[in-house]
Design a protein around this motif. Structure first.
Motif, PDB file in Angstrom:
ATOM      1  N   GLU A  82      70.958  81.436  21.429  1.00 29.18           N
ATOM      2  CA  GLU A  82      71.083  80.465  22.513  1.00 29.18           C
ATOM      3  C   GLU A  82      71.346  79.086  21.935  1.00 29.18           C
ATOM      4  O   GLU A  82      70.853  78.745  20.870  1.00 29.18           O
ATOM      5  CB  GLU A  82      69.771  80.446  23.287  1.00 29.18           C
ATOM      6  N   SER A 108      64.369  82.528  33.069  1.00 23.68           N
ATOM      7  CA  SER A 108      64.387  82.860  31.647  1.00 23.68           C
ATOM      8  C   SER A 108      63.122  83.603  31.235  1.00 23.68           C
ATOM      9  O   SER A 108      63.174  84.496  30.394  1.00 23.68           O
ATOM     10  CB  SER A 108      64.545  81.599  30.803  1.00 23.68           C
ATOM     11  N   THR A 120      68.661  76.327  30.646  1.00 23.03           N
ATOM     12  CA  THR A 120      69.713  77.320  30.498  1.00 23.03           C
ATOM     13  C   THR A 120      71.002  76.733  31.071  1.00 23.03           C
ATOM     14  O   THR A 120      71.057  76.379  32.248  1.00 23.03           O
ATOM     15  CB  THR A 120      69.349  78.611  31.268  1.00 23.03           C
ATOM     16  N   ARG A 147      73.601  84.221  29.645  1.00 26.46           N
ATOM     17  CA  ARG A 147      73.408  84.983  28.409  1.00 26.46           C
ATOM     18  C   ARG A 147      73.175  86.430  28.755  1.00 26.46           C
ATOM     19  O   ARG A 147      72.433  86.734  29.684  1.00 26.46           O
ATOM     20  CB  ARG A 147      72.180  84.470  27.663  1.00 26.46           C
ATOM     21  N   ASP A 187      70.820  86.218  31.989  1.00 25.82           N
ATOM     22  CA  ASP A 187      70.042  85.019  32.312  1.00 25.82           C
ATOM     23  C   ASP A 187      71.072  83.967  32.692  1.00 25.82           C
ATOM     24  O   ASP A 187      72.094  83.820  32.014  1.00 25.82           O
ATOM     25  CB  ASP A 187      69.247  84.581  31.077  1.00 25.82           C
TER      26      ASP A 187
END
Lengths: 372, 469
Positions: A220, B25, B46, B50, B66
């Motif tokens: 991420e 998340s 976020t 993802r 997500d």
């Protein structure tokens, strides 16, 4: 000697093979290969340290000793055979036999005939004849020796073939078979000992069980939280405002909230929430002066709110964003929640927009932290 | 054309969507068992969708997404509502919106969250049930309805307060399945029940999601087995560990004795640490930060009655265990003499075992001066003589494993692993103590342990873990 000693040691070997799968095999200790290991340990310098560190599975150790013993014995037997052939080729030697027991030549021949079973049909000359046995019998007393043996001295050399074949078969071929057995046993032990190795079980599990992964494919992007305090904070509300607006707060609730905070205003209106964008634009169009804008402290400021605030700030003189908690908590807010609003507003950065702190003390501390 | 349909099979996808900061998340983190997901109370953490695929031997069984939260829901809905179309065409309008605003930074978050849905993902709409319902959510739910994708709602509880009822009433109008789910406290059962709800969203997803459920269950067993194997190895290695230090000269100095003792203790602690790390990896808690008391090895006071009662066995329990195991050995002698010793063997064995335990309670292991190999002597410490040590180690390891296994992947922050005396009562009983002591005795002997013994020890630990979890 060339027959029974190898047979005896091979029997011991076979016995120790059966016992090799228990951790401590006593028979192993009689093998020279075992002691070789011990002697090596007494050597100074690095070898000693290395050997100490090597930890061999004891089950495997047994098989290593067994196999090494076979190699040593095999090498010895080869040496014996070559020595015999060498002596026979270079020297004239005579062989004789004798025993304290009363064994007739026939019986002895029969015994030798049995021993020679593997080669007697292929090489009959490698089996001493009754005649040769009789002639080569050695008598401690009497004068038979001098007469008969001397007469047939050339024949006495014939024994070498038997001895060579006996060595070849009993000491070499059979030993080789035992060596192969030990090789096979060692391989099996290695396979088995593999399971006792660190991580082997885990590896096997990994191979046998399905590989399950639930993770994200890529990492991420790290979100860096900016910890800037909002500069335009107010600790107390004024007594009145030109209008009181509530972001997604129904009008009837607005009255209660304003009342609880002793705020009066000629105009109360709900914005955002279930309103259409056009309705909101209309409200902005009619807004002026100082606007108190209540927001739900627990709801994070969305860009929808920021769009509205931006448009409102263009039209009016001052906007006070006042987060309020739930009615259950008597509209009290938490510093943590107000900080979320402060961060968002600091990104927005309009001189006309002010934020009401949650409580002077709590926010004051936050501000101090931010400054330090 | 069944074959064509088979090759066209697309695994089920689920997009976790909702208002910003409502725990999307956290939910993904818990369901995907991934503790690397950024979870924060700051909205907008976020920013990109993802994907978290559940893969088994390279084959994807399902995929979770997500997504960022809705930012300009009313604006999106206003755009959609400009198009007056029949219900069956509404999803096409959403697709048109995505195409028209793909490069518009204003709608970045909406595009990110709508894209997986328009690519066939089922919707998992997340709200916070600890805060009141608000009308501003309706625009979001309306947009999701426009997509025409199967959907369910999850009521998350971020705080103590409970507004579930009003949420259920509102959500019930938009979603056919509404479930409560707290990602901070997740068990295998809860995980499975959410997956079961997800399986109901679309008929063709039922089989693959059901398969995933079975897999999760076996994955759980796998993790338990691997943990007990690591623990068994650690206890065996620690108890049988020997530390050596060579020295030149006639006798070892106090410093040298101290060094070997420190090295010995350090090795024990390192072994415990690395085992804990590997157990955390087994349970996908690679990013775990924890606080716990160091393995108690320093000073006799840590082996006091009090400490022992928290971590290991009390002197009394230890005496009984050791006496029982001594009696078992003695009973062998009795058996040999066909009982003509009037069970004297068992009695003597019990007394000897007891005495041994009494004296072997305090010290770890003494430092011995051993051997003389060509002028060199060496100091040796180990194997562990303290009979309480394996119980302390095992208790800590079992406590750690249960704490890790019960920890949700959504939880961030430092895990405080503080064990109290009640935990010992949970995992250790007389029978288990006796069975364990047999193995501990073998470990202490310093001899190589047969794989079968280690496996049997491992299964004792596995049973204990299964009971606790």
């Amino acid at each position: 000697m060339v027959v029974f000693l190898p047979l005896f040691t091979m029997t011991l070997t076979l016995f120790s093979m059966f016992r090799a799968n228990s951790t401590q095999s006593m028979l192993i200790h009689i093998s020279p290969a075992f002691w070789m290991e011990k002697i090596l340990r007494l050597l100074p310098n690095k070898i000693e340290d290395n050997l100490k560190e090597v930890k061999i599975n004891p089950l495997l150790g047994n098989w290593i000793v067994i196999k090494r013993s076979q190699i040593i014995a095999l090498a010895f037997s080869f040496g014996l055979l070559f020595a015999l052939l060498g002596v026979v080729a270079t020297k004239d030697i005579a062989f004789a036999w004798s025993t304290t027991l009363s064994i007739t030549s026939e019986a002895f021949h029969h015994f030798l005939y049995t021993l020679a079973f593997p080669w007697r049909d292929l090489y009959p000359s490698a089996l001493p004849s009754i005649e040769l046995i009789e002639q080569s019998q050695y008598f401690r007393l009497g004068d038979k020796l001098s007469e008969e043996m001397i007469q047939n001295a050339s024949k006495l050399g014939e024994w070498w073939k038997f001895l060579a074949f006996a060595t070849l078969f009993y000491a070499i071929i059979l030993r080789f078979v035992v060596y192969l057995l030990s090789e096979f046993g060692l391989k099996r032990a290695i396979k088995k000992s593999f399971l006792t190795l660190d991580g082997a079980k885990k590896l096997l599990n990994d191979m046998n069980e399905p590989i399950i992964s639930t993770h994200a494919n890529e990492n991420e992007q790290q979100f860096i939280q900016r910890n800037t305090a909002y500069a335009q904070m107010i600790n107390a509300l004024d007594a009145s405002y030109d209008s009181v607006q509530g972001w997604a707060i129904p009008k009837e609730n607005l009255f209660v909230i304003a009342d609880s905070m002793n705020v009066i205003s000629p105009k109360f209106v709900e914005v955002g929430g279930a309103n259409t964008l056009d309705e909101d634009m209309e409200i902005i169009h009619h807004s002026r002066g100082e606007v108190l804008l209540y927001v739900k402290s627990w709801e994070p400021p969305t860009m929808d709110f920021i769009d509205y605030l931006e448009a409102l700030a263009k039209k009016v003189d001052k906007v006070i964003v006042c987060p309020v908690g739930t009615s259950e908590n008597a509209y009290e807010t938490e510093a943590r929640e107000v900080n979320v609003w402060a961060r968002k507003l600091s990104m927005f950065g309009s001189e006309k927009v002010w934020l009401k702190s949650s409580s002077a003390k709590a926010l004051g501390r936050e501000a101090e932290n931010a400054e330090s | 054309m069944p074959s064509r349909r088979q090759s066209d099979f697309v695994h089920p996808k689920f997009a976790v969507v909702g208002h910003p900061n409502k725990g999307k998340s956290s939910i993904v983190s818990a369901l995907a068992m991934d503790d690397s997901v950024q979870v924060s109370d700051t909205p907008g953490t976020t920013t990109k969708k993802r994907s978290f695929p559940l893969r088994v031997d390279g084959k994807t069984l399902y995929e979770l997404f997500d997504t960022p939260g809705f930012q300009r829901a009313r604006r999106v809905l206003a755009w959609l509502e400009q198009h007056d179309v029949s219900a069956d065409k509404k999803h096409e309008v959403v697709q048109m919106f995505i195409s028209a605003h793909k490069d518009d930074p204003k709608f970045n978050d909406e595009i990110e969250l709508l894209e997986p849905i328009m690519n066939g993902a089922g919707i998992i709409y997340v709200v916070d049930g600890s805060k009141p319902y608000g009308e501003e959510y309706e625009a979001e739910m309306e947009i999701l309805r426009w997509t025409g994708q199967p959907s369910m709602a999850l009521i998350n509880h971020i705080d103590e307060s409970d507004y579930s009822e009003e949420w259920e009433r509102a959500l019930g109008q938009y979603f056919k399945i509404v479930r409560t789910f707290n990602p901070m406290h997740i068990s295998l059962e809860k995980h499975v029940s959410i997956l079961e709800s997800m399986a109901q969203l679309k008929e063709e997803w039922t089989a693959p999601v059901k398969e995933s459920i079975k897999l999760f269950e076996s994955y759980h067993d796998q993790m338990l087995e691997r943990s007990s194997s690591s623990i068994a190895k650690m206890v065996y290695k620690s108890v049988s560990m020997v530390e050596q230090l060579t020295f030149n000269g006639e006798d070892a100095t106090e410093d040298e004795k101290h060094t070997v003792e420190e090295k010995y203790k350090e090795k024990l602690r390192t072994l415990e640490k690395s085992t804990q790390k590997s157990i955390e990896t087994i349970w996908n808690h690679d990013h775990l930060q924890k606080e716990q008391q160091l393995l108690p090895l320093e000073g006799m006071d840590l082996f006091s009655e009090e400490t022992a009662s928290v971590f290991g066995l009390t002197r009394k329990e230890l005496l009984v265990t050791a006496a029982a195991s001594g009696a078992a050995t003695g009973a062998g002698v009795d058996l040999l003499f066909a009982g003509s010793t009037l069970l004297l063997g068992a009695g003597v064995g019990a007394v000897l075992g007891g005495i041994g335990a009494f004296f072997a309670f305090n010290e770890l292991s003494e430092v011995k001066v051993l051997g003389q190999t060509l002028g060199k002597r060496y100091l040796e410490m180990g194997p562990m003589e303290n009979r309480n040590f394996p119980y302390i180690l095992l208790g800590r390891a079992i406590y750690h494993t249960t704490a890790i296994a019960n920890r949700s992947h959504a939880v961030r922050g430092v895990a405080e692993l503080a064990m109290d005396s009640t935990f010992k009562e949970k995992w250790l009983n007389d029978d288990l103590r006796k069975s364990l002591e047999k193995f501990h005795k073998k470990f202490r002997s310093g001899k190589e342990i047969e794989t079968e013994d280690l496996n049997a020890y491992e299964s004792l630990i596995l049973n204990t873990l299964e009971k606790l979890l």
